[in-house]
Design an enzyme around this catalytic site. Sequence first.
Site, short mmCIF file in Angstrom:
data_model
loop_
_atom_site.label_atom_id
_atom_site.label_comp_id
_atom_site.label_asym_id
_atom_site.label_seq_id
_atom_site.Cartn_x
_atom_site.Cartn_y
_atom_site.Cartn_z
N SER A 182 0.80 -1.23 0.00
CA SER A 182 0.00 0.00 0.00
C SER A 182 0.83 1.28 0.00
CB SER A 182 -0.95 0.00 1.20
OG SER A 182 -0.23 -0.12 2.40
N HIS A 210 -5.49 -4.09 -2.09
CA HIS A 210 -5.32 -3.04 -3.11
C HIS A 210 -5.34 -3.59 -4.53
CE1 HIS A 210 -4.60 0.53 -0.64
NE2 HIS A 210 -4.12 -0.34 0.24
N LYS A 241 -12.28 -0.67 -0.73
CA LYS A 241 -11.42 0.19 -1.55
C LYS A 241 -12.05 0.27 -2.95
CE LYS A 241 -7.48 -1.04 1.33
NZ LYS A 241 -7.48 0.06 2.28
C1 LIG Z 1 -2.82 -4.09 2.37
C2 LIG Z 1 -4.06 -3.84 3.17
N1 LIG Z 1 -4.69 -4.88 3.75
C3 LIG Z 1 -5.81 -4.71 4.47
C4 LIG Z 1 -6.36 -3.46 4.65
C5 LIG Z 1 -7.59 -3.31 5.49
O1 LIG Z 1 -8.74 -3.19 4.70
P1 LIG Z 1 -10.01 -2.44 5.26
O2 LIG Z 1 -9.80 -0.99 5.09
O3 LIG Z 1 -11.15 -3.02 4.45
O4 LIG Z 1 -10.14 -2.81 6.71
C6 LIG Z 1 -5.76 -2.36 4.06
C7 LIG Z 1 -6.38 -1.01 4.21
O5 LIG Z 1 -5.98 -0.12 4.81
C8 LIG Z 1 -4.57 -2.54 3.31
O6 LIG Z 1 -3.93 -1.49 2.77
#
Ligand SMILES: Cc1ncc(COP(=O)(O)O)c(C=O)c1O
Length: 393
Positions: A182, A210, A241
């Site tokens: 991310s 992502h 997202k």
């Molecule tokens: C790589 C990654 N995994 C998991 C998440 C968590 O997802 P969510 O925002 O649906 O809780 C995020 C989000 O911030 C992320 O960037």
Amino acid sequence: MRQNPLAYLDDSLNDLRQQGLYRRLRVLDGEQAAHTSVDHHHVVNLSSNNYLGLTTHPTLRARALDALQVLGVGTGSVRTIAGTMAIHMELERRLAAFKKTEAAVVFQSGFTANAGTVSSLLGKNDVIVSDELNHASIIDGARLSRATIKVFPHRNVAAAREIVAALPRTQRTLLITDGVFSMDGDLGPLPELCDLADEYGCIMMVDDAHASGVFGRNGRGTVDHFGMHGRVDVQVGTLSKALGALGGYVAGTKSLIEFLYHRARPFLFSTSHPPSVAATCIAALDVLEHEPQWMERLWANTRFFKAGLEALGFNIGISESPITPVIVGDGALAMTLSDKLFDAGVFAQGIGFPTVPQGKARVRTIVTATHTEDELQFALDAFRRVGSELGII
Ligand SMILES: Cc1ncc(COP(=O)(O)O)c(C=O)c1O
């Protein structure tokens, strides 16, 4: 008089202020959109994960409203007691078909999907082999599992191999990577990690938060992008997202999903999604299937914006995705760049240590399908002006 037992929190906050790390929440005045109002400023928004612009898509809005009218605003229970509606089951069937797996389970968020899954699949006698830049939810899940955690340097398959090869052959081992990282926008080396998992009998898990809606056919994620169907045991995705709503999911075999129904603590102990959220997510899957133009525009905008930043002379790292970091090194400089861009009408968040390593501070940008070329050019012009004013380019 009673002393404030939470006084230490103010000390911590003052420390953050002194280090320039204290952040005020930016507040959107209206919708999450490509051009919107934040803190009463009109801005081109390069800070959201709304890759396909689905947060405001008319089909998603209409389906959410229908579900609200027909099914009410909430479920009043966890999934395992009275909180499973037919629409939750329909969403899980649709996600399994989308990911080409036997079954899927929906969690309240991507975070709880990762944390709940890792912590329930592994126990104290097991080992988790994890990329150093994996998401916080994976790290928390690993800690909760009480398994031994072994971290390999970012995308370094040879180092992961050394760790795995040194373990006893009978050792239950989870090999885990983000699909798209991310902060840098680069991809996990999925084919090579799958080979490693096959060779040593590891459980292979990927967090495609992502990548869903961004990579692979119709946005099926990195497993589809790399042609790794059938080789990843546990696929996590998010509905929060590119899919525009809220939630996370795990896709895999029927036994995996049934096990998580029985053992994943966020699934067992937290109330299920309102039916309008489930309906929104089903609508998002319909859009992914029938409206390929959103992914096409996302990638066209990504190419345009990356080329523009590169031509201006910014260091944009090694991203292969719509996440494009503008790396400036110094933390305070990244925050100043972000603040000045904001004043110039561009919302792009500054990110420093500890979210990224010392000396790698950046402003992170994410373009979406719904940015117009004019908006992206406006943002590039602002980057040029502010970047040269600060001596970055
Ligand atoms: C790589 C990654 N995994 C998991 C998440 C968590 O997802 P969510 O925002 O649906 O809780 C995020 C989000 O911030 C992320 O960037």
